[in-house]
Design an enzyme around this catalytic site. Structure first.
Site, mmCIF file in Angstrom:
data_model
loop_
_atom_site.group_PDB
_atom_site.id
_atom_site.type_symbol
_atom_site.label_atom_id
_atom_site.label_comp_id
_atom_site.label_asym_id
_atom_site.label_seq_id
_atom_site.Cartn_x
_atom_site.Cartn_y
_atom_site.Cartn_z
ATOM 1 N N GLY A 10 -2.286 -12.291 -21.562
ATOM 2 C CA GLY A 10 -2.246 -13.582 -20.857
ATOM 3 C C GLY A 10 -0.846 -13.905 -20.370
ATOM 4 N N GLY A 13 0.254 -16.627 -17.678
ATOM 5 C CA GLY A 13 -0.043 -18.040 -17.870
ATOM 6 C C GLY A 13 1.188 -18.902 -18.113
ATOM 7 N N GLN A 14 0.934 -20.160 -18.475
ATOM 8 C CA GLN A 14 2.024 -21.134 -18.646
ATOM 9 C C GLN A 14 3.031 -20.656 -19.703
ATOM 10 O OE1 GLN A 14 0.862 -24.977 -20.213
ATOM 11 N NE2 GLN A 14 2.883 -25.855 -19.845
ATOM 12 N N ASP A 36 -2.149 -9.052 -18.168
ATOM 13 C CA ASP A 36 -3.031 -10.188 -17.859
ATOM 14 C C ASP A 36 -4.234 -9.643 -17.096
ATOM 15 O OD1 ASP A 36 -2.244 -13.532 -17.616
ATOM 16 O OD2 ASP A 36 -4.064 -12.803 -16.667
ATOM 17 N N ARG A 38 -5.305 -11.226 -14.530
ATOM 18 C CA ARG A 38 -4.876 -11.467 -13.134
ATOM 19 C C ARG A 38 -3.657 -10.598 -12.888
ATOM 20 N NH1 ARG A 38 -3.621 -17.763 -12.879
ATOM 21 N NH2 ARG A 38 -2.560 -17.219 -14.787
ATOM 22 N N ASP A 50 -7.883 -6.716 -19.341
ATOM 23 C CA ASP A 50 -8.878 -7.729 -19.682
ATOM 24 C C ASP A 50 -9.144 -7.598 -21.183
ATOM 25 O OD1 ASP A 50 -11.156 -9.201 -20.173
ATOM 26 O OD2 ASP A 50 -12.282 -8.432 -18.449
ATOM 27 N N TYR A 140 -13.436 -24.908 -26.657
ATOM 28 C CA TYR A 140 -12.060 -24.467 -26.894
ATOM 29 C C TYR A 140 -11.685 -24.672 -28.363
ATOM 30 C CZ TYR A 140 -6.915 -24.537 -26.435
ATOM 31 O OH TYR A 140 -5.562 -24.304 -26.551
ATOM 32 N N LYS A 144 -10.803 -21.956 -31.211
ATOM 33 C CA LYS A 144 -9.450 -21.931 -31.795
ATOM 34 C C LYS A 144 -9.524 -22.020 -33.319
ATOM 35 C CE LYS A 144 -6.933 -21.004 -28.583
ATOM 36 N NZ LYS A 144 -5.933 -19.952 -28.618
HETATM 37 P P1 NAD Z 1 -2.824 -20.332 -19.554
HETATM 38 O O1 NAD Z 1 -4.199 -20.753 -19.208
HETATM 39 O O2 NAD Z 1 -1.701 -20.853 -18.758
HETATM 40 O O3 NAD Z 1 -2.726 -18.743 -19.547
HETATM 41 C C1 NAD Z 1 -3.723 -17.937 -20.103
HETATM 42 C C2 NAD Z 1 -3.685 -16.605 -19.413
HETATM 43 O O4 NAD Z 1 -4.740 -15.817 -19.960
HETATM 44 C C3 NAD Z 1 -3.891 -16.686 -17.889
HETATM 45 O O5 NAD Z 1 -2.821 -16.078 -17.211
HETATM 46 C C4 NAD Z 1 -5.201 -15.940 -17.661
HETATM 47 O O6 NAD Z 1 -5.215 -15.173 -16.471
HETATM 48 C C5 NAD Z 1 -5.239 -15.033 -18.884
HETATM 49 N N1 NAD Z 1 -6.600 -14.582 -19.201
HETATM 50 C C6 NAD Z 1 -7.756 -15.257 -19.089
HETATM 51 N N2 NAD Z 1 -8.779 -14.467 -19.413
HETATM 52 C C7 NAD Z 1 -8.261 -13.255 -19.726
HETATM 53 C C8 NAD Z 1 -8.808 -12.026 -20.129
HETATM 54 N N3 NAD Z 1 -10.143 -11.854 -20.254
HETATM 55 N N4 NAD Z 1 -7.976 -10.997 -20.397
HETATM 56 C C9 NAD Z 1 -6.630 -11.142 -20.254
HETATM 57 N N5 NAD Z 1 -6.055 -12.273 -19.841
HETATM 58 C C10 NAD Z 1 -6.863 -13.328 -19.592
HETATM 59 O O7 NAD Z 1 -2.642 -20.655 -21.115
HETATM 60 P P2 NAD Z 1 -1.278 -20.914 -21.911
HETATM 61 O O8 NAD Z 1 -0.992 -22.351 -21.810
HETATM 62 O O9 NAD Z 1 -0.246 -19.917 -21.526
HETATM 63 O O10 NAD Z 1 -1.801 -20.659 -23.396
HETATM 64 C C11 NAD Z 1 -1.538 -19.494 -24.130
HETATM 65 C C12 NAD Z 1 -2.038 -19.697 -25.547
HETATM 66 O O11 NAD Z 1 -1.428 -20.874 -26.119
HETATM 67 C C13 NAD Z 1 -3.549 -19.939 -25.644
HETATM 68 O O12 NAD Z 1 -4.044 -19.338 -26.805
HETATM 69 C C14 NAD Z 1 -3.667 -21.444 -25.775
HETATM 70 O O13 NAD Z 1 -4.819 -21.812 -26.467
HETATM 71 C C15 NAD Z 1 -2.412 -21.762 -26.565
HETATM 72 N N6 NAD Z 1 -2.007 -23.153 -26.387
HETATM 73 C C16 NAD Z 1 -1.457 -23.595 -25.210
HETATM 74 C C17 NAD Z 1 -1.103 -24.935 -25.078
HETATM 75 C C18 NAD Z 1 -0.516 -25.481 -23.819
HETATM 76 O O14 NAD Z 1 -0.295 -26.707 -23.726
HETATM 77 N N7 NAD Z 1 -0.195 -24.668 -22.829
HETATM 78 C C19 NAD Z 1 -1.309 -25.808 -26.150
HETATM 79 C C20 NAD Z 1 -1.899 -25.333 -27.310
HETATM 80 C C21 NAD Z 1 -2.227 -24.003 -27.424
HETATM 81 N N1 SER Z 2 -2.611 -28.154 -23.923
HETATM 82 C C1 SER Z 2 -3.830 -27.646 -24.474
HETATM 83 C C2 SER Z 2 -5.015 -28.227 -23.802
HETATM 84 O O1 SER Z 2 -4.924 -29.364 -23.412
HETATM 85 C C3 SER Z 2 -3.891 -27.923 -25.962
HETATM 86 O O2 SER Z 2 -4.420 -26.829 -26.581
HETATM 87 O O3 SER Z 2 -6.006 -27.567 -23.711
#
Ligand code: NAD
Ligand code: SER
Length: 325
Positions: A10, A13-14, A36, A38, A50, A140, A144
């Site tokens: 991933g 992602g963010q 990723d 993507r 994937d 979700y 989790k």
């Molecule tokens: P995001 O949605 O920005 O990025 C997730 C990435 O996973 C994307 O780039 C997407 O293309 C990729 N993805 C989706 N399906 C996939 C697959 N089948 N195979 C490979 N890649 C795939 O999410 P994020 O914010 O970077 O979050 C990363 C982790 O942190 C996650 O486990 C999320 O639950 C956790 N998290 C994030 C936040 C937040 O505020 N950003 C808060 C709590 C927990």
């Molecule tokens: N920032 C995340 C969401 O809102 C928390 O896991 O889904």
């Protein structure tokens, strides 16, 4: 702990888009493999992967001799409510594949971020400890919570070093968030910097825990490197830096953009926000791996504004402006 080859899933992602350069800086470019589903990266280390494809995960883990995984591939809360089946497949089947493949490859560590999404409407609202009533009401959150249990199971049963922490809402400017409930905070800051007003999809008094990305990155690495003998918990550390309502963020932004206005028009994400607590007890993370965030609301807002190309108002600049009038 030294990590020889780190797979980041991933990575587009963010979090991943910032974790990859952060880990590369600490361990060296050749030690980090961003991946990723993507494949829009210009990084020549990037591999398309994937995580729901078990054979592809096994192949990548074996080919690159991966000993450490930062498993970030996931479907977040709001996107997960739009497509629960996809959230289940990515968040559960994908994680299972990573754990199984890590075991097969005798990997040293699998980091799996969890979320405040594990909590639910029956959870106490304030200063919530790790062990409490959870009962999430989103796909979700359910995935989790299961991920936390799976990590503990793989550790207890097979000795896999699975570790994770419950991130609050993360605020950052490099890569747009991937469809979460806390995304309003980033959207609001971006619109203020553009000189526009903002329509918020949560109610003005929806208090949620938050954190700025630099604190999220350093926390992930701190937990990854923590001495195993200090850890009483493994996959479910609460962490947060500050708690805010949309109204408080609006007020913070108005210090810099005086005419900035927000209107509140809650949508389906309000139900998700209502099921999450307002603040968390982070004492276990402090005791077991020295969790220590650096950015409060003010520092986060100011850093975001500057990095988005905006101007911050200081007491000094306000004074000068008044003097020149
Ligand atoms: P995001 O949605 O920005 O990025 C997730 C990435 O996973 C994307 O780039 C997407 O293309 C990729 N993805 C989706 N399906 C996939 C697959 N089948 N195979 C490979 N890649 C795939 O999410 P994020 O914010 O970077 O979050 C990363 C982790 O942190 C996650 O486990 C999320 O639950 C956790 N998290 C994030 C936040 C937040 O505020 N950003 C808060 C709590 C927990
Ligand atoms: N920032 C995340 C969401 O809102 C928390 O896991 O889904």
């Amino acid at each position: 702990m030294t990590f020889e080859k780190i797979l980041v899933t991933g990575a587009g992602g963010q979090i991943g888009s910032e974790l990859v350069p952060y880990l590369s800086e600490v361990f060296g470019n050749d030690r980090v493999i961003p991946s990723d589903v993507r494949s829009n990266s210009s990084d020549n280390r990037f591999i398309s992967l994937d995580v729901t494809d078990r054979a592809a995960v096994d192949l990548a883990m074996d080919k690159y001799k991966i000993d450490t995984v930062f498993h970030l591939a996931a479907i977040l809360s709001a996107s997960g409510e739009k497509n629960p089946e996809l959230a289940y497949r990515v968040n559960i089947a994908g994680l299972y594949n990573i754990f199984e493949s890590a075991l097969k490859n005798r990997s040293k560590l699998v980091m799996t971020p969890s979320s405040i999404g594990v909590f639910g409407p029956d959870t106490p609202r304030e200063n919530v400890p790790i062990e409490t009533i959870t009962r999430p009401v989103t796909m979700y959150g359910i995935t989790k919570l299961m991920a936390e249990y799976l990590g503990n199971y793989y550790h207890a049963r097979f000795g896999l070093n699975a570790r994770g922490l419950r991130f609050p809402g993360l605020i950052s400017y490099k890569t747009p968030p991937g469809g979460g409930t806390t995304d309003y905070s980033i959207e609001m800051i971006r619109e203020a910097v553009k000189g526009k007003n903002y329509v918020c999809f949560l109610k003005e008094d929806s208090k949620l825990p938050m954190m700025y990305m630099p604190d999220a990155l350093q926390s992930l690495l701190k937990l990854a490197e923590a001495d195993d003998s200090r850890l009483k918990h493994r996959t479910d550390f609460n962490i947060t830096s500050f708690s805010i309502t949309p109204k408080q963020l609006e007020a913070e932004l108005r210090k810099h953009y005086k005419s900035f206005e927000v209107t509140y028009s809650p949508d389906f994400r309000q139900r998700i926000a209502d099921s999450w607590p307002g603040s968390l007890d982070v004492s276990a993370a402090v005791q077991e791996w020295d969790f220590h965030p650096n950015y409060d609301l003010r520092a986060t807002t100011e850093d975001m504004i500057v990095n988005l190309g905006g101007k911050i108002r200081t007491r000094e600049s306000n004074f000068l402006e008044a003097a020149n009038r």
